[in-house]
Structure formats: C-alpha cells, structure tokens
Design an enzyme around this catalytic site. Sequence first.
Site, mmCIF file in Angstrom:
data_model
loop_
_atom_site.group_PDB
_atom_site.id
_atom_site.type_symbol
_atom_site.label_atom_id
_atom_site.label_comp_id
_atom_site.label_asym_id
_atom_site.label_seq_id
_atom_site.Cartn_x
_atom_site.Cartn_y
_atom_site.Cartn_z
ATOM 1 N N CYS A 113 -4.766 7.930 9.161
ATOM 2 C CA CYS A 113 -5.156 7.416 10.472
ATOM 3 C C CYS A 113 -4.841 8.447 11.546
ATOM 4 O O CYS A 113 -3.847 9.163 11.464
ATOM 5 C CB CYS A 113 -4.402 6.117 10.781
ATOM 6 S SG CYS A 113 -4.888 4.758 9.724
ATOM 7 N N ASP A 130 3.640 0.113 12.179
ATOM 8 C CA ASP A 130 2.371 -0.340 11.591
ATOM 9 C C ASP A 130 2.043 -1.792 11.949
ATOM 10 O O ASP A 130 0.967 -2.282 11.624
ATOM 11 C CB ASP A 130 2.386 -0.163 10.064
ATOM 12 C CG ASP A 130 2.271 1.307 9.672
ATOM 13 O OD1 ASP A 130 2.085 2.155 10.566
ATOM 14 O OD2 ASP A 130 2.370 1.614 8.468
ATOM 15 N N LYS A 187 0.837 -1.211 0.000
ATOM 16 C CA LYS A 187 0.000 0.000 0.000
ATOM 17 C C LYS A 187 0.867 1.254 0.000
ATOM 18 O O LYS A 187 0.694 2.151 -0.825
ATOM 19 C CB LYS A 187 -0.905 -0.002 1.244
ATOM 20 C CG LYS A 187 -1.555 1.343 1.533
ATOM 21 C CD LYS A 187 -2.482 1.283 2.725
ATOM 22 C CE LYS A 187 -1.990 1.899 3.986
ATOM 23 N NZ LYS A 187 -1.681 3.318 4.014
ATOM 24 N N ASN A 188 1.808 1.317 0.922
ATOM 25 C CA ASN A 188 2.562 2.567 1.052
ATOM 26 C C ASN A 188 3.498 2.803 -0.128
ATOM 27 O O ASN A 188 3.797 3.950 -0.460
ATOM 28 C CB ASN A 188 3.318 2.595 2.382
ATOM 29 C CG ASN A 188 2.362 2.799 3.561
ATOM 30 O OD1 ASN A 188 1.213 3.186 3.371
ATOM 31 N ND2 ASN A 188 2.833 2.512 4.761
ATOM 32 N N ARG A 232 0.205 14.685 13.063
ATOM 33 C CA ARG A 232 0.923 14.169 11.891
ATOM 34 C C ARG A 232 1.342 15.369 11.038
ATOM 35 O O ARG A 232 0.786 15.622 9.971
ATOM 36 C CB ARG A 232 0.061 13.165 11.124
ATOM 37 C CG ARG A 232 -0.288 11.968 11.993
ATOM 38 C CD ARG A 232 -0.914 10.853 11.216
ATOM 39 N NE ARG A 232 0.018 10.179 10.335
ATOM 40 C CZ ARG A 232 -0.304 9.141 9.569
ATOM 41 N NH1 ARG A 232 -1.511 8.675 9.593
ATOM 42 N NH2 ARG A 232 0.601 8.589 8.775
ATOM 43 N N ARG A 292 -9.078 -0.233 3.869
ATOM 44 C CA ARG A 292 -8.175 0.762 3.300
ATOM 45 C C ARG A 292 -6.837 0.123 2.924
ATOM 46 O O ARG A 292 -6.157 0.606 2.010
ATOM 47 C CB ARG A 292 -7.905 1.884 4.315
ATOM 48 C CG ARG A 292 -9.070 2.810 4.547
ATOM 49 C CD ARG A 292 -8.666 3.949 5.448
ATOM 50 N NE ARG A 292 -7.353 4.427 5.052
ATOM 51 C CZ ARG A 292 -6.476 4.985 5.864
ATOM 52 N NH1 ARG A 292 -6.754 5.158 7.129
ATOM 53 N NH2 ARG A 292 -5.304 5.382 5.422
HETATM 54 C C1 UD1 Z 1 4.352 6.602 6.884
HETATM 55 C C2 UD1 Z 1 3.319 5.536 6.634
HETATM 56 C C3 UD1 Z 1 2.671 5.103 7.953
HETATM 57 C C4 UD1 Z 1 3.750 4.701 8.954
HETATM 58 C C5 UD1 Z 1 4.821 5.771 9.082
HETATM 59 C C6 UD1 Z 1 5.992 5.323 9.945
HETATM 60 C C7 UD1 Z 1 2.518 6.084 4.413
HETATM 61 C C8 UD1 Z 1 1.398 6.605 3.573
HETATM 62 N N1 UD1 Z 1 2.307 6.072 5.754
HETATM 63 O O1 UD1 Z 1 3.648 7.718 7.444
HETATM 64 O O2 UD1 Z 1 1.823 4.003 7.680
HETATM 65 O O3 UD1 Z 1 3.144 4.529 10.243
HETATM 66 O O4 UD1 Z 1 5.343 6.105 7.785
HETATM 67 O O5 UD1 Z 1 6.558 4.162 9.438
HETATM 68 O O6 UD1 Z 1 3.545 5.648 3.917
HETATM 69 N N2 UD1 Z 1 7.171 13.905 11.498
HETATM 70 C C9 UD1 Z 1 7.317 15.235 11.796
HETATM 71 N N3 UD1 Z 1 7.266 16.143 10.769
HETATM 72 C C10 UD1 Z 1 7.066 15.767 9.474
HETATM 73 C C11 UD1 Z 1 6.916 14.396 9.182
HETATM 74 C C12 UD1 Z 1 6.960 13.483 10.216
HETATM 75 O O7 UD1 Z 1 7.501 15.610 12.952
HETATM 76 O O8 UD1 Z 1 7.036 16.640 8.596
HETATM 77 C C13 UD1 Z 1 7.207 12.899 12.581
HETATM 78 C C14 UD1 Z 1 5.852 12.240 12.803
HETATM 79 O O9 UD1 Z 1 5.042 12.990 13.693
HETATM 80 C C15 UD1 Z 1 6.238 10.882 13.342
HETATM 81 C C16 UD1 Z 1 7.591 10.594 12.658
HETATM 82 O O10 UD1 Z 1 8.058 11.844 12.178
HETATM 83 O O11 UD1 Z 1 6.438 10.939 14.737
HETATM 84 C C17 UD1 Z 1 7.539 9.631 11.503
HETATM 85 O O12 UD1 Z 1 6.574 10.049 10.549
HETATM 86 P P1 UD1 Z 1 6.672 9.680 9.003
HETATM 87 O O13 UD1 Z 1 7.738 8.648 8.815
HETATM 88 O O14 UD1 Z 1 6.752 10.941 8.219
HETATM 89 O O15 UD1 Z 1 5.265 9.003 8.747
HETATM 90 P P2 UD1 Z 1 4.348 9.144 7.478
HETATM 91 O O16 UD1 Z 1 5.194 9.298 6.252
HETATM 92 O O17 UD1 Z 1 3.270 10.133 7.709
#
Ligand code: UD1
Length: 440
Positions: free
Chosen positions: A123, A318, A24-25, A128, A410
Amino acid sequence: MDSYSYKITGGKPLKGDVNISGSKNAVLGILAAAMMIDGTCTLENVPDISDVHVMVKICETLGAKIETELAPEGSVTLHIDPREINTTEATEPDVSKIRASYYLLGALLARSGKASLRMPGGCDFGQRPIDLHLKAFRQMGAKGADYRNLNGGIISLNANPLRGAKIFLDIVSVGATINIMLAAAKAQGNTTIINAAKEPHIVDVANFLNSMGAKIKGAGTDTIKIQGVPVLPGNFTYSIIPDQIEAGTYMIAAAVTNGDVTVHNIIPTHMDPLSSKMREMGYTIEEGDDWVRVSKDPEEAIWSTNVKTAPYPGFPTDLQPQTVVLLCLASGQSKMDEDVWENRYQYIPELTRMGANISIFDHIALINGIEHFYPAQVKATDLRAGAAMVCAALAADGTSYIDGARRIDRGYEKIVDKLRSLGADIEVAGSVGFYEDREA
Ligand code: UD1
C-alpha cells in the site's frame, strides 16, 4: 474482471455472527519462513485472499511445491514442500505487487547465504524504506546490501557465512523484526534483536519457526534472542492465528451501523486497543474465550475521543482509517494521531465526499462529528482505506459504489459473503470509473 467495485446500500444495522479468517500479515511471513524448511509442512487456517495467492505464486516460481486444499469452513490448507528450491533470486514482477515479499530476503539468505529481490510493493502510504532490514543483514555479514546501489530495482545480498549479531532497531519495525528472525534462525551463532516489534504476527512467525526446529525466545517482547541452527527439519502442521485487523474492521462495521455483531475465532486480547476505545465511545463490548460482541443502545450518544496509532500493544495503524469512520459519527470533535506512517490520510478526500468533516494537520486528523454519511461513488485508495469506505457505505442511507475493490480483496477473505450473512446489502459491480487500475 480486473477492475470492479462494491455496490453497497447502507443504513441497515448489521446483526449476527461472523468468523474471522487467518492473519494476512502472519501467513505472509510464515510462507517465506516455510521456504527455509529442510522438510515439508502443512499450513491451516490460511486466508483465501489475493496477497496470499501472489505470495504462493512467488514461492512456486522459486521451485517450492505448494498444494492448496479448500477447508470446509472456507479457509485454505496449504501443503508445502520447499526442498526443490533451486534459486536464490526472487525477481519476477509479482514480487513488487506485495510488501511482504521482502521476507524472502531473510529466508533465502538463511537458506543459501545469497538472495536477490525485486523491490517490494504494498500500500502507498508514504515512504516505506527497508533500510533497517538491510542494515541488520550487513551486521550479520551480508555484502551488497547498500540501499543506494540498487541494480535496476533489485537488491542482491551475499553472506559467506551469515553470522548472528546484536541488532538494535532504531525504529520499531514489524518487517525488520521478522526478516531478522528468519535470517538468524539459520545463521552461525546467536542473534539478539533489541527494540523488536511485538505484534501478534511476530509471535506467530516465531512459533512457526520454532515448530520448524528454530531456537527463538522472547518473541512478543522487545528483546528477541535467536540461537542459529544448521538444519530446520520441519514436517509438521501449523495453524495461522486469527486476523486482528479483519476482526477490528467487523467490530467497527457493526458499530457504525448501530448493529449487534459477535465476532468469532479471534484472540480478544489482540483487540484490547480497539475494544477500550469503543467502550470509551459508549459501545458495549462483551468478550469470551475466542469472541467479542459489539452492541449499543441506539438512544445513547456516541462520544468523541482521541486515538494515537503506535506499534503493538498500541492502537494498530491498520485500523486507523476504519476508526476515523467511527469517529466521524461521534458527537463533538475527535483527534486521530497517525504516528506510524507519514501519509496514511489519502482516503480522507473520499470520506469527505460521503459527508465527513475532517481537517488534517500533518499527522493529526481533527474529526468533527456528523449526523450521518451520504451515499457516494468513492474509491479504495489502499487496502484498509477501502475497508473504511465499506464501513462508511454500510452506515450511509442509500447506495454507494466503492471502486478499486480489488485492493480490499487483498486482505479480506469473502468480505461480500461475510457482510451479507450479517444482513448487509452488498454486491460486486463493474468499475464506476474512479479507479486507476494499478497495483498498490
Ligand atoms: C507491517 C504491516 C503493515 C502495518 C505495519 C505497521 C505487513 C506485510 N505489513 O508493515 O500492514 O501497517 O507493519 O504495523 O506485515 N521503517 C523504516 N525503515 C525500515 C522499516 C520501517 O524507517 O527499514 C519505518 C516505516 O517507514 C514506518 C515504521 O518504520 O514508519 C514501521 O514500519 P514497519 O513496522 O516496518 O512496517 P511494515 O513491516 O512495512
């Protein structure tokens, strides 16, 4: 049917073989990347899940032509032609239904030097933010990326031109790493991402971009180098990697039912963090080139252990909720340390309704082993939490209802059919009233 539940009568060991679908991702990032092609492409092994349906619809609204072909093995092949995209605005309401729509910021910036995006959804497990994405785009010359000045929930960026930059990620972020790769693929000059995320789907998106004509090196390590190119010709076929999280969920479903299941069409090294924990707990994990078999002597105890989630190659967040279900059935006390998301224990009250004995201290869950789960009516508080409820219901003697099953769909292709083929008693039923029908 908008709101529905899964009715599961558990207590039967799962047995047999199951095929894992495309990631999915990975596919969500790759669909955004496909919007940058100056030609066409064909995507194979695309999972037939609702997050993909939403992303395809958003891409079509931009002007991309996407033909869907059902593959014999159940997955989907997409024929994509983005050449007639005539907008830089991804602002329709569907954009806020999924998290990965944020990849359109990087893709549209790369394509046209401009992008507007409605704030993405996903989610709900705490804040986020996408500040790291926006900071990086600013470093690459984009203006208007100020997170505090959102105009009605729309982010608008304008880069004239978009330039390569050296970008240090303060936090290892999957989303920011992919978004920067997308923007940098067509930016002027070179980009280096330091402290990049290393998840399997980062590598898959980079491989897809390189197939398009991008020049990306180092994906899968913490330093990624991208040499921007002016044209991404495309015209190729690409197959999505298997879904690490779906595979892990079936491994855990097998384990909690004392079953014997072989999970096929996977990359076993992606499963190492889970496989090693399951071995520590007393399960037998056998591996082949593209499969993993989970079994256990039912007379043997399940040992407690401690797990801490972390960016890849650490234990995937996840799989945290599903793993907590497994830890509930271990003897003694186990500890889960959720180190990625600040609020990913919202499902614990639901699991408690099924007999779990868990105490939460900030990001740590202390899990006291129980003999068995009880059947109950519970809700899927989010996608992976819903998968955890499915695992608990499969383990419980009696009939459970998991409301809000739409959230599970999803990310899990044909979960009812796949579980039935392993001997599970699962069917779709009406909502049992626990689920507030809103998008996650
Ligand atoms: C992606 C995955 C999600 C998974 C996550 C961590 C997708 C669509 N989703 O989410 O399923 O749980 O990776 O493996 O691929 N952060 C910040 N600022 C930012 C971005 C992130 O502070 O601009 C923090 C977040 O709050 C979190 C951490 O970084 O604590 C990791 O987030 P991130 O790896 O970016 O997750 P997603 O890409 O949203």
